[in-house]
Design an enzyme around this catalytic site. Structure first.
Site, mmCIF file in Angstrom:
data_model
loop_
_atom_site.group_PDB
_atom_site.id
_atom_site.type_symbol
_atom_site.label_atom_id
_atom_site.label_comp_id
_atom_site.label_asym_id
_atom_site.label_seq_id
_atom_site.Cartn_x
_atom_site.Cartn_y
_atom_site.Cartn_z
ATOM 1 N N HIS A 194 0.828 -1.208 0.000
ATOM 2 C CA HIS A 194 0.000 0.000 0.000
ATOM 3 C C HIS A 194 0.861 1.257 0.000
ATOM 4 C CE1 HIS A 194 0.423 -0.773 4.436
ATOM 5 N NE2 HIS A 194 0.516 0.543 4.495
ATOM 6 N N ASP A 230 0.408 -7.725 0.459
ATOM 7 C CA ASP A 230 0.637 -6.294 0.656
ATOM 8 C C ASP A 230 2.144 -6.065 0.661
ATOM 9 O OD1 ASP A 230 0.605 -3.652 1.335
ATOM 10 O OD2 ASP A 230 -0.323 -3.898 3.296
ATOM 11 N N GLY A 234 2.776 4.962 10.995
ATOM 12 C CA GLY A 234 4.201 5.183 10.843
ATOM 13 C C GLY A 234 4.955 3.877 10.827
ATOM 14 N N SER A 257 4.007 1.088 8.891
ATOM 15 C CA SER A 257 3.782 0.297 7.675
ATOM 16 C C SER A 257 5.071 -0.016 6.928
ATOM 17 C CB SER A 257 2.858 1.041 6.716
ATOM 18 O OG SER A 257 1.518 0.767 6.997
ATOM 19 N N SER A 284 1.750 -4.537 7.679
ATOM 20 C CA SER A 284 0.664 -4.170 6.774
ATOM 21 C C SER A 284 -0.307 -3.230 7.462
ATOM 22 C CB SER A 284 -0.071 -5.421 6.281
ATOM 23 O OG SER A 284 -1.201 -5.085 5.500
#
Length: 434
Positions: A211, A241, A321, A323, A339
């Site tokens: 993402h 992801d 913060g 990810s 994720s």
């Protein structure tokens, strides 16, 4: 031995990987625990990263009687679920050094139930994964699942039959954690570098969340800075992801290490599959170092942007913060990329991770670098903190000693708002909802 300081760019690019077994020993006591060999009928002790291979072998041998497995961290034993009480099956399990556990639901029953959930209850704000410890599918619904949505979900779960699935409510919302360890910035988003890799063409690159990869094509190691890397491949939502981001300069030198603060790093030596029950560590720029346990595999999460499958479910906390950041183990194994989920590091919650092994296979990359840069062992006398020149800040959220670090072990904890951008503290993740 103190960590050798590297230039800002190199430090920023190393944060999502892992360097130096000395640091691994500091972070993760019992890192050298080994498999013991005793009588065939006596359960053996395993390192968590060894059990997936044994479980896979037994799964192929046992066929339909195999109903999942998990790691008993307290006893360091591998537990194999079986349907029925066939003595030959039990003997095969015990010969492998594992423990046989008779259960009611077969793997095919649970897979059929998951298929029904996908068909009838794919509702944004829901997630599910098989919990081998209870031999059930654990379904979670966030605060947005109300009214007819909640009625549809609960009726679907009930229709699966007795003791097949359970559903619980979380007060937060499922969303991606756009933030990171060593922060990277792109298109107004802030994410985290996960692990440095070598792309199939031999060029230096890194893995981060998918993402993040779909949020911006180019990424920098400084807010409003010049781009240093460009997205090559990205998957989100869908079957994972993850994204592969190649450094623009083919001569970029990177470390295969995770920055744990105060100039310390932990060497990553391999990629490994997760096992339910094993202890894992997550490094994030917002919250620092936190630990917890794997609670489910092959999880399905219905984010607002769409459904993502094949994730690792844990009770490790995370916040915006985080990810794309690194999930790793006590022996320096790369396990996952952050994720999303619900909750925070005050109340706890669920956090989901992209398996590193799956991501590497999908993008054709190899963990680590073809020409690794400097990466020293951690200084055991140093305390946790962000001395990384790439943007140090408050690192109070994560201590180097896991016994002192904050850990969200309560999977029922209330979930907080996961929106907004996290501050760059140099720990290796990034935040800002795209």
């Amino acid at each position: 031995m103190s960590h050798k300081r590297i230039p800002k760019r190199k430090a920023a690019l190393a944060a999502g990987s892992v360097a130096a077994l000395g640091a691994a020993a500091l972070l993760l006591p019992n890192a050298n625990a080994s498999q013991s060999h005793s009588d065939d009928a006596t359960p053996k002790t395993f390192k968590a990263t060894d059990v997936t291979d044994v479980a896979s072998q037994l799964a192929s041998q046992l066929g339909d009687t195999f109903a999942g497995s998990y790691y008993d961290a307290g006893k360091q034993q591998l537990v194999i679920n079986v349907v029925g009480n066939d003595s030959n099956v039990v003997n095969q399990i015990e010969k492998a050094g594992a423990v046989a556990n008779e259960v009611h639901n077969s793997t095919s029953t649970l897979k059929a139930a998951a298929k029904t959930l996908k068909a009838d209850a794919t509702i944004p704000g829901t997630a599910w994964a098989v919990d081998p410890k209870t031999n059930e599918i654990r379904v979670t619904a966030d605060s947005t699942v109300t009214g007819t949505k909640w009625d549809t979900l609960t009726s679907t779960v009930k229709g699966l039959g007795s003791d097949v699935a359970t559903v619980k409510k979380s007060t937060g919302t499922f969303k991606t954690f756009v933030d990171g360890g060593d922060a990277i910035f792109g298109g107004g988003a802030r994410c985290s570098l996960g692990f440095n890799v070598t792309a199939s063409d031999g060029s230096p690159a890194f893995l981060t969340a998918g993402h993040c990869g779909v949020a911006a094509a180019q990424w920098s190691d400084a807010q409003n800075g010049a781009p240093i890397a460009t997205v090559d491949q990205a998957t989100f939502p869908g079957n994972g992801d993850f994204s592969l981001v190649k450094y623009d300069d083919p001569n970029t030198q990177t470390n295969s290490a995770v920055n744990v603060g105060n100039g310390q790093s932990v060497e990553i030596t391999q990629a490994a599959d997760a096992a339910v029950g094993q202890q894992v560590f997550r490094m994030g720029s917002t919250t620092g170092l936190h630990d917890g346990n794997v609670t489910g595999l092959d999880a399905t999460v219905n984010y607002p942007e769409g459904t993502v499958t094949g994730l690792i479910q844990t009770d490790v906390c995370a916040e915006p913060g985080d990810s794309g950041g690194s999930l790793f183990t006590q022996d320096g194994s790369a396990i996952g990329l952050t994720s999303g989920g619900s909750g925070d590091c005050t109340a706890g919650g669920e956090t989901f991770f992209q398996p590193v092994t799956t991501a590497l296979a999908a993008v054709g990359a190899t963990l680590g670098t073809s020409d690794a840069g400097a990466g020293g062992a951690a200084d055991p006398s140093a305390s946790a903190g962000a001395s990384d020149p790439a943007g140090a800040g408050d690192q109070s959220g994560g201590a180097v000693d896991p016994s002192a670090s904050a850990s969200a072990s309560d999977p029922t904890g209330d979930a907080g708002d996961q929106s907004g951008a996290g501050a760059d503290d140099g720990s290796g993740l990034v935040t800002a909802t795209p």
